[in-house]
Design a protein around this motif. Structure first.
Motif, short mmCIF file in Angstrom:
data_model
loop_
_atom_site.label_atom_id
_atom_site.label_comp_id
_atom_site.label_asym_id
_atom_site.label_seq_id
_atom_site.Cartn_x
_atom_site.Cartn_y
_atom_site.Cartn_z
N PRO A 108 -24.48 47.90 -103.35
CA PRO A 108 -25.61 47.03 -103.70
C PRO A 108 -25.10 45.72 -104.26
O PRO A 108 -24.03 45.67 -104.88
N THR A 109 -25.83 44.66 -104.03
CA THR A 109 -25.44 43.36 -104.55
C THR A 109 -26.51 42.83 -105.50
O THR A 109 -27.70 43.18 -105.39
N PHE A 110 -26.06 41.99 -106.40
CA PHE A 110 -26.93 41.39 -107.41
C PHE A 110 -26.65 39.89 -107.43
O PHE A 110 -25.50 39.47 -107.44
N GLN A 111 -27.73 39.09 -107.41
CA GLN A 111 -27.58 37.63 -107.42
C GLN A 111 -28.33 37.05 -108.61
O GLN A 111 -29.44 37.48 -108.92
N ILE A 112 -27.73 36.07 -109.24
CA ILE A 112 -28.36 35.41 -110.38
C ILE A 112 -27.91 33.96 -110.43
O ILE A 112 -26.76 33.64 -110.09
N GLY A 113 -28.80 33.06 -110.81
CA GLY A 113 -28.45 31.66 -110.92
C GLY A 113 -29.66 30.81 -111.30
O GLY A 113 -30.79 31.31 -111.38
N PRO A 114 -29.45 29.52 -111.52
CA PRO A 114 -30.55 28.63 -111.90
C PRO A 114 -31.45 28.30 -110.72
O PRO A 114 -31.01 28.33 -109.56
N MET A 115 -32.72 28.01 -111.01
CA MET A 115 -33.65 27.56 -109.99
C MET A 115 -34.42 26.36 -110.50
O MET A 115 -35.09 26.42 -111.53
N PHE A 116 -34.32 25.27 -109.77
CA PHE A 116 -35.08 24.06 -110.05
C PHE A 116 -36.38 24.12 -109.26
O PHE A 116 -36.38 24.42 -108.07
N ARG A 117 -37.50 23.85 -109.93
CA ARG A 117 -38.80 23.93 -109.29
C ARG A 117 -39.59 22.65 -109.53
O ARG A 117 -39.64 22.14 -110.65
N TYR A 118 -40.20 22.14 -108.46
CA TYR A 118 -40.98 20.91 -108.53
C TYR A 118 -42.37 21.15 -107.97
O TYR A 118 -42.52 21.66 -106.84
N LEU A 119 -43.40 20.82 -108.75
CA LEU A 119 -44.77 20.99 -108.31
C LEU A 119 -45.14 19.85 -107.38
O LEU A 119 -45.30 18.71 -107.80
N VAL A 120 -45.27 20.16 -106.09
CA VAL A 120 -45.62 19.15 -105.09
C VAL A 120 -47.10 18.82 -105.16
O VAL A 120 -47.51 17.66 -105.08
N TRP A 121 -47.92 19.87 -105.33
CA TRP A 121 -49.37 19.69 -105.33
C TRP A 121 -50.01 20.85 -106.07
O TRP A 121 -49.56 21.99 -105.97
N GLY A 122 -51.07 20.56 -106.84
CA GLY A 122 -51.77 21.60 -107.56
C GLY A 122 -53.19 21.18 -107.88
O GLY A 122 -53.42 20.02 -108.23
N ARG A 123 -54.14 22.11 -107.75
CA ARG A 123 -55.51 21.85 -108.13
C ARG A 123 -55.63 21.83 -109.63
O ARG A 123 -54.91 22.51 -110.35
#
Length: 278
Positions: A108-123
């Motif tokens: 089994p493998t395990f992955q971990i790391g940073p994630m950058f998230r940008y809100l493109v559009w939202g109500r």
């Protein structure tokens, strides 16, 4: 076993609750689920995993294990977030796979790391959103030892929306994008050494780079202490740098799963939530 814990974590990332202004700081759910998935991307074999599990929810300011998976939120603004991204795979026994017969089993493998998230559009009422998510993860094989096997990246778009289906509040999440991996990560799944070569399985050494496309869809509903979730994932390795590996037997594969759980324990303390979290 480690792979059962990993599969439970994969199921846990599916679970998403319905909109609420305030929710308990922590909850503990008991339930069951099933997950059918290929041994690895491009594999010609699939397995079904079914079992009960305990699912903890925690809604702290930094550490969160909730409707959006297990993560640590390091930074948040109106349009930008920086948190931790997780992923993984279950093991595969080479003795059961004609393509890998005689080779070492896949841990089994395990992955971990940073994630950058940008809100493109939202109500404004947050019942719909579109975000650009950029996770970069370090990958590890979890067997008799903890071995670093490279890096992955999965830039993708994610659309979320609250729905009214048959008089019930549901939530849908759709995401998709290209996948990339380092040479060592591709080696772990697709390399054929001289020791493992045979007439129908020649020596093969993949490069780093493009690893195909992944599409994910989830549909979930929570009513009181009951939650149900449906999950589907489509993987295509067409055009991937390892596509001509003798271990790739299918251009595409699908993962299906469901999760049903009951929240039996919760804290008296509540925290403010934002409903549809992008």
């Amino acid at each position: 076993m480690r792979w059962r814990w990993l599969a439970a974590c994969l199921l846990a990332t599916m679970a998403v609750t319905a909109h609420a202004d305030r929710e308990p700081l922590w909850e503990i759910a008991l339930g069951g689920g099933a997950l059918t998935l290929p041994d690895y991307r491009g594999s010609g074999r699939s397995n079904t995993y079914a079992y009960p599990f305990v699912l903890p929810y925690y809604r702290g300011e930094v550490l969160k294990s909730d409707e959006n998976g297990i993560r640590g939120l390091f930074f948040e603004s109106d349009r930008i977030k920086l948190d931790v991204s997780l992923d993984g795979t279950v093991p595969a026994a080479s003795s059961d796979d004609p393509a890998r017969h005689g080779m070492d089993d896949l841990d089994p493998t395990f992955q971990i790391g940073p994630m950058f998230r940008y809100l493109v559009w939202g109500r404004g009422n947050r019942n719909r959103s579109l975000s650009l998510d950029l996770p970069v993860r370090a990958a590890f094989a979890v067997g008799s030892s903890f071995k670093h096997i490279g890096y992955t990246a999965y830039p993708h778009l994610t659309y979320r929306q609250d729905l009214d289906l048959l008089g019930r509040d549901w939530r849908i999440r759709l995401s998709g994008g290209p996948m990339f991996g380092s040479e060592s990560h591709h080696d772990y799944f697709y390399r054929v050494s001289g020791r493992d070569a045979r007439p129908d399985r020649p020596v093969y050494d993949p490069d780093a780079g493009y690893g195909g496309v992944r599409l994910i869809g989830t549909l979930y509903h929570r009513r009181g202490d009951f939650l149900v979730n449906l999950y589907a994932m489509y993987d295509s390795v067409e055009g991937a740098v390892f596509h001509d590996s003798p271990l790739v037997r299918r251009d595409s594969g699908a993962t299906f799963g469901f999760l049903v759980s009951w929240f039996l324990f919760k804290s008296d303390r509540t925290v403010e939530t934002q409903g549809l979290d992008w």
